[in-house]
Write a protein that holds these residues in place. Structure first.
Motif: not given
Length: 314
Positions: A174-187
């Motif tokens: 799950l943490a790896t999935q979050v890191l892969q989407l981090a740019n979009k999530l932060a935006l």
């Protein structure tokens, strides 16, 4: 475009004081601002806009009635929906996985507001494993609840949110999935929604794998300094209760508001189950970057090579 006049004065006295003293909100200002924003949206060839008054007022309030800031935030919101399609695709509240997450109280705003007028939201990561779900699934129910409920909540658009995140159950995968989407999530967190995060309250961080520290470091880097400083890690529930009163919190976190599942069953699930058609209709409201006059928002948001840019919109 003429604006039909409605009384949008919040009922809560704390919120009334904020809109009066901090936002200088008057009925005349609401009407004039709505008319201006609607006319602007209808002139944007790349945007299929949602135009209902309550929706737009949330963006005006979050932008403190700066018309240019409101335009920028709306443009980002509609563009985000097209540039992060995986967050908004197949948002069916009757989908087995999504319904299971909603029923178990995986993400929800609490019924009682914070004493400062804001709303408290709760995210329970451990429910993902129980329903064989991934990060995309929790993001989808979050955008569903945000779009259907939170954007229309005066507490959230006027006073902001305290976001409680229980990260127990965050696996390496799950943490790896979050890191892969981090740019979009932060935006999305910082710029797309008309909700100002007052603080992130993380609990059970000590029960996560070491990679979660990389997740924290990544978001602290992607967030603007002011937002990064709002990330609070609580070592115990007593620490959390100093920031969020117990009467607001679910039983699982030492509160008195009922269990997460009970809160969702009473306040969130019924609305979402009645919103299948609304969510289907909502899918049309986004940008088509091929019709944008000028540079694509994709370059503006993520950089020419796809790297995240810190947008200066508060």
């Amino acid at each position: 475009m003429a604006v039909e006049e409605h009384d949008f004065t919040p009922k809560n006295p704390t919120l009334q004081k904020i809109v009066r003293e901090e936002l200088n909100e008057t009925q005349t200002r609401i009407n004039e601002s709505l008319e201006h924003i609607k006319e602007w949206l209808l002139k944007q060839p790349h945007i299929t806009p949602r135009l209902d008054d309550k929706f737009l007022i949330g963006f005006l309030r979050t932008s403190k009635y700066s018309l240019e800031a409101t335009k920028s935030k709306l443009d980002t919101y509609f563009s985000f929906r097209s540039l992060a399609p995986e967050f908004f695709r197949d948002r069916d509240p009757y989908d087995i996985k999504l319904k299971g997450l909603l029923e178990s109280g995986t993400y929800f705003p609490t019924p009682e507001s914070h004493p400062d007028g804001s709303r408290v939201s709760v995210t329970v990561v451990s429910n993902l494993q129980k329903h064989d779900c991934g990060i995309i699934d929790i993001i989808r129910i979050t955008t569903m609840v945000n779009d259907r409920i939170c954007i229309y909540d005066d507490h959230l658009t006027i006073a902001g949110a305290h976001a409680v995140l229980d990260v127990e159950g965050c696996t390496i995968a799950l943490a790896t999935q979050v890191l892969q989407l981090a740019n979009k999530l932060a935006l999305g967190i910082q710029n797309a929604y008309p909700i100002r995060i007052k603080h992130f309250h993380l609990i059970n961080v000590d029960k996560t794998p070491p990679i979660f520290q990389m997740v924290l470091k990544t978001f602290r880097t992607l967030f603007r300094d002011k937002m990064a400083q709002r990330i609070l890690i609580h070592d115990n529930l007593e620490s959390l209760h100093k920031c969020v009163p117990k009467n607001i919190l679910p039983n699982e976190y030492g509160g008195d508001a009922g269990t997460c599942a009970e809160i969702s069953a009473q306040y969130i699930l019924p609305i979402m189950l009645k919103s299948k058609e609304w969510l289907q209709d909502d899918a049309q409201y986004k940008s088509d970057e091929s019709k944008r006059v000028g540079q694509s928002k994709n370059n503006d948001m993520f950089g020419i090579e796809g790297s995240f840019k810190k947008l200066e919109i508060d």
